[in-house]
Motif scaffolding. Structure first.
Motif, short mmCIF file in Angstrom:
data_model
loop_
_atom_site.label_atom_id
_atom_site.label_comp_id
_atom_site.label_asym_id
_atom_site.label_seq_id
_atom_site.Cartn_x
_atom_site.Cartn_y
_atom_site.Cartn_z
N LYS A 1 5.03 14.59 1.03
CA LYS A 1 4.95 13.19 0.25
C LYS A 1 5.34 12.09 0.99
CE LYS A 1 5.73 15.28 -4.35
NZ LYS A 1 6.48 15.26 -5.61
N TYR A 2 6.39 12.30 1.99
CA TYR A 2 6.78 11.24 2.85
C TYR A 2 5.66 11.08 3.98
CZ TYR A 2 9.94 8.79 6.04
OH TYR A 2 10.51 7.96 6.99
N GLU A 3 5.05 11.68 4.51
CA GLU A 3 3.94 11.54 5.45
C GLU A 3 2.75 10.89 4.90
OE1 GLU A 3 4.60 11.43 8.53
OE2 GLU A 3 6.70 12.33 8.32
N GLU B 1 7.12 18.02 -9.16
CA GLU B 1 6.88 16.88 -9.95
C GLU B 1 8.11 15.95 -9.79
OE1 GLU B 1 6.18 19.74 -10.96
OE2 GLU B 1 4.36 19.71 -11.96
N ASN B 2 8.03 14.94 -9.29
CA ASN B 2 9.01 13.80 -9.04
C ASN B 2 10.11 14.29 -7.97
OD1 ASN B 2 7.93 12.04 -11.09
ND2 ASN B 2 9.02 13.26 -12.45
N GLY B 3 9.77 15.43 -7.22
CA GLY B 3 10.75 15.86 -6.20
C GLY B 3 10.32 15.66 -4.74
N VAL B 4 11.18 15.66 -4.14
CA VAL B 4 11.15 15.15 -2.40
C VAL B 4 11.83 16.16 -1.61
CG1 VAL B 4 10.69 12.78 -2.87
CG2 VAL B 4 13.04 13.51 -2.89
N THR B 5 11.83 16.29 -0.42
CA THR B 5 12.51 17.38 0.29
C THR B 5 14.03 17.15 0.22
OG1 THR B 5 12.24 15.71 2.17
CG2 THR B 5 10.83 17.28 2.13
N GLY B 6 14.65 15.96 -0.10
CA GLY B 6 15.97 15.75 -0.15
C GLY B 6 16.29 14.21 -0.09
N TYR B 7 17.27 13.86 -0.31
CA TYR B 7 17.90 12.50 -0.26
C TYR B 7 19.41 12.46 -0.13
CZ TYR B 7 18.02 13.28 -5.34
OH TYR B 7 18.29 13.68 -6.53
N TYR B 8 19.76 11.31 0.21
CA TYR B 8 21.30 11.13 0.41
C TYR B 8 21.60 9.62 0.00
CZ TYR B 8 19.72 8.86 4.73
OH TYR B 8 19.01 8.23 5.66
N VAL B 9 22.92 9.41 -0.20
CA VAL B 9 23.51 8.20 -0.65
C VAL B 9 23.38 7.20 0.60
CG1 VAL B 9 25.59 6.80 -1.39
CG2 VAL B 9 25.11 9.31 -2.43
N ASP B 10 22.89 6.00 0.24
CA ASP B 10 22.47 4.82 1.14
C ASP B 10 23.91 4.43 1.58
OD1 ASP B 10 21.84 2.79 2.58
OD2 ASP B 10 20.51 1.88 1.42
N ALA C 1 0.94 -1.31 -0.12
CA ALA C 1 0.20 0.14 0.09
C ALA C 1 0.74 1.27 -0.06
CB ALA C 1 -0.89 -0.02 1.11
N ALA C 2 2.01 1.26 0.75
CA ALA C 2 2.77 2.51 0.82
C ALA C 2 3.45 2.65 -0.45
CB ALA C 2 3.92 2.26 1.99
N ALA C 3 3.94 1.48 -1.09
CA ALA C 3 4.59 1.57 -2.52
C ALA C 3 3.41 2.27 -3.59
CB ALA C 3 5.08 0.16 -3.03
N ARG C 4 2.56 1.57 -3.67
CA ARG C 4 1.24 2.12 -4.68
C ARG C 4 1.11 3.74 -4.26
NH1 ARG C 4 1.10 0.84 -9.13
NH2 ARG C 4 -0.99 1.97 -9.04
N THR C 5 1.28 4.24 -2.78
CA THR C 5 1.04 5.34 -2.57
C THR C 5 2.15 6.31 -3.01
OG1 THR C 5 -0.21 4.75 -0.54
CG2 THR C 5 0.53 7.01 -0.74
N ALA C 6 3.39 5.90 -2.76
CA ALA C 6 4.57 6.18 -3.65
C ALA C 6 4.39 6.59 -4.87
CB ALA C 6 5.74 5.76 -3.20
N THR C 7 4.01 5.67 -5.65
CA THR C 7 4.02 5.99 -7.25
C THR C 7 2.95 7.07 -7.56
OG1 THR C 7 2.31 4.31 -7.57
CG2 THR C 7 4.30 3.83 -7.58
N VAL C 8 1.97 7.46 -6.72
CA VAL C 8 0.82 8.47 -6.95
C VAL C 8 1.55 9.85 -6.71
CG1 VAL C 8 -1.49 9.32 -6.21
CG2 VAL C 8 -0.79 6.78 -6.65
N TRP C 9 2.15 9.69 -5.27
CA TRP C 9 2.27 11.02 -4.77
C TRP C 9 3.80 11.59 -5.15
CZ3 TRP C 9 -0.56 14.35 -2.45
CH2 TRP C 9 -1.74 14.21 -2.13
N ILE C 10 4.79 10.83 -5.32
CA ILE C 10 6.05 11.32 -5.72
C ILE C 10 6.08 11.85 -7.04
CG2 ILE C 10 8.27 10.54 -6.53
CD1 ILE C 10 8.52 8.62 -4.29
N PRO C 11 5.18 11.36 -8.06
CA PRO C 11 5.16 12.54 -9.31
C PRO C 11 4.25 13.56 -9.35
CG PRO C 11 4.68 9.94 -9.84
CD PRO C 11 4.74 10.09 -8.24
#
Length: 332
Positions: free
Chosen positions: A150-152, A107-116, A88-98
């Motif tokens: 989007k994360y929340e 569009e396709n943007g988030v607050t930020g990310y870093y290398v794993d 359910a979270a994965a399907r929500t991500a495909t809707v909200w991230i774009p």
């Protein structure tokens, strides 16, 4: 193995011997006499009193076995529900991230990310003068930072999916954790629409709120995405602050926060499943094996008034965004 079993049973053996000695002292104090023949006749008696005694003696064991059967069933249901929460979270991500949420989370943007730091990374070649510049094998795994809308939204989908396996009693979870976007009043309205008979039950609302509070406090997510080197590197790697191109200036204004419009998203759900009070306490006891360890008890934790068992599930899904907002080609 036998030594480990004997060492685990040693305290209980002492307790049993102490109980026998106490019973003998009590019988002597009450001037009771031990009559083996009468005890044998009582044992052979098939009338109701003897059957009641056997039932009373076996009832605790029967209840314990029934509780463990219920607990195992609850664990199996919890595993299924947590896997569904990851989906359910994965399907929500495909809707909200774009989707466009704000100027930061466009569009396709988030607050930020870093290398794993825990994943194997194949860094792309970002120098146009390098002979290896261009599409190549491998890619990079990056972790999306929490805190954005989007994360929340994605986390709220996981919380809502985990609510059915959460306890409805008040466990003093501190109330619904701030950040998730689930309205308890709207949740109750939806529940009453599906089950109209629940409107007459005044305890429905508090129970839903207790479930929501526990799910919010005990459900965490991790968002990752995999960007292949076969596609152009993301802007965070090589944006020139002196570039006058409007698209580059837009990236500098919004931050390095764009996810590839067809990148692979991975959502990991971690939920602390509340165990039943009796089986949870028994399973948390340390029982050493031949190696001197107990993997089960080491995983069971005590969270306030309840024993919890951690469940984890992951789901990988492709981002279904439109083409990126900024220029997404290799620099000449």
């Amino acid at each position: 193995m036998a030594r480990a079993i004997l060492s685990a049973l040693f305290p209980w053996t002492l307790l049993l011997l102490a109980a026998v000695v106490l019973c003998c002292l009590l019988a002597r104090f009450m001037h009771a006499r031990f009559e083996p023949l009468r005890a044998l006749r009582l044992h052979r008696d098939q009338r109701g009193a003897v059957q009641s005694l056997s039932f009373v003696l076996t009832l605790p064991l029967l209840v314990m076995f029934l509780m463990f059967i219920v607990q195992v069933s609850q664990l199996m249901i919890g595993v299924v529900v947590v896997h569904y929460a990851a989906y359910a979270a994965a399907r929500t991500a495909t809707v909200w991230i774009p989707a466009y949420v704000s100027d930061i989370e466009n569009e396709n943007g988030v607050t930020g990310y870093y290398v794993d730091p825990d994943a194997q990374q194949d860094l792309p070649v970002i120098d146009p003068n390098d002979p290896g510049y261009g599409p190549s094998a491998g890619g990079m795994t990056l972790v999306i930072e929490p805190g954005g809308q989007k994360y929340e939204k994605i986390r709220s989908a996981a919380i809502l999916a985990c609510m059915p396996i959460c306890p409805s009693r008040d466990l003093a979870a501190g109330g619904p954790v701030a950040g998730h976007m689930i309205d308890s009043a709207a949740l109750r309205t939806a529940y009453e629409a599906l089950a109209p008979s629940s409107r007459s039950n005044t305890r429905t609302g508090p129970r839903l709120e207790n479930k929501l509070a526990y799910a919010a406090a005990n459900t965490q997510i991790e968002l990752r995405f995999y960007h292949k080197n076969a596609e152009p590197p993301l802007w965070w790697g090589y944006v020139d602050p002196n570039e006058t191109d409007p698209a580059v200036q837009q990236v500098l204004q919004h931050g390095y926060n764009e996810i590839g419009w067809q990148d692979q998203l991975q959502i990991t759900i971690r939920h602390n499943l509340a165990l039943l009070p009796g089986p949870g306490r028994l399973l948390s006891y340390f029982v050493p094996n031949a190696r001197g360890e107990d993997r089960l008890s080491s995983r069971i934790g005590h969270n306030g008034q309840v024993y919890v068992y951690p469940l984890t599930a992951s789901c990988v899904i492709g981002n279904e965004g439109l083409k990126p907002l900024v220029r997404y080609v290799y620099q000449p």
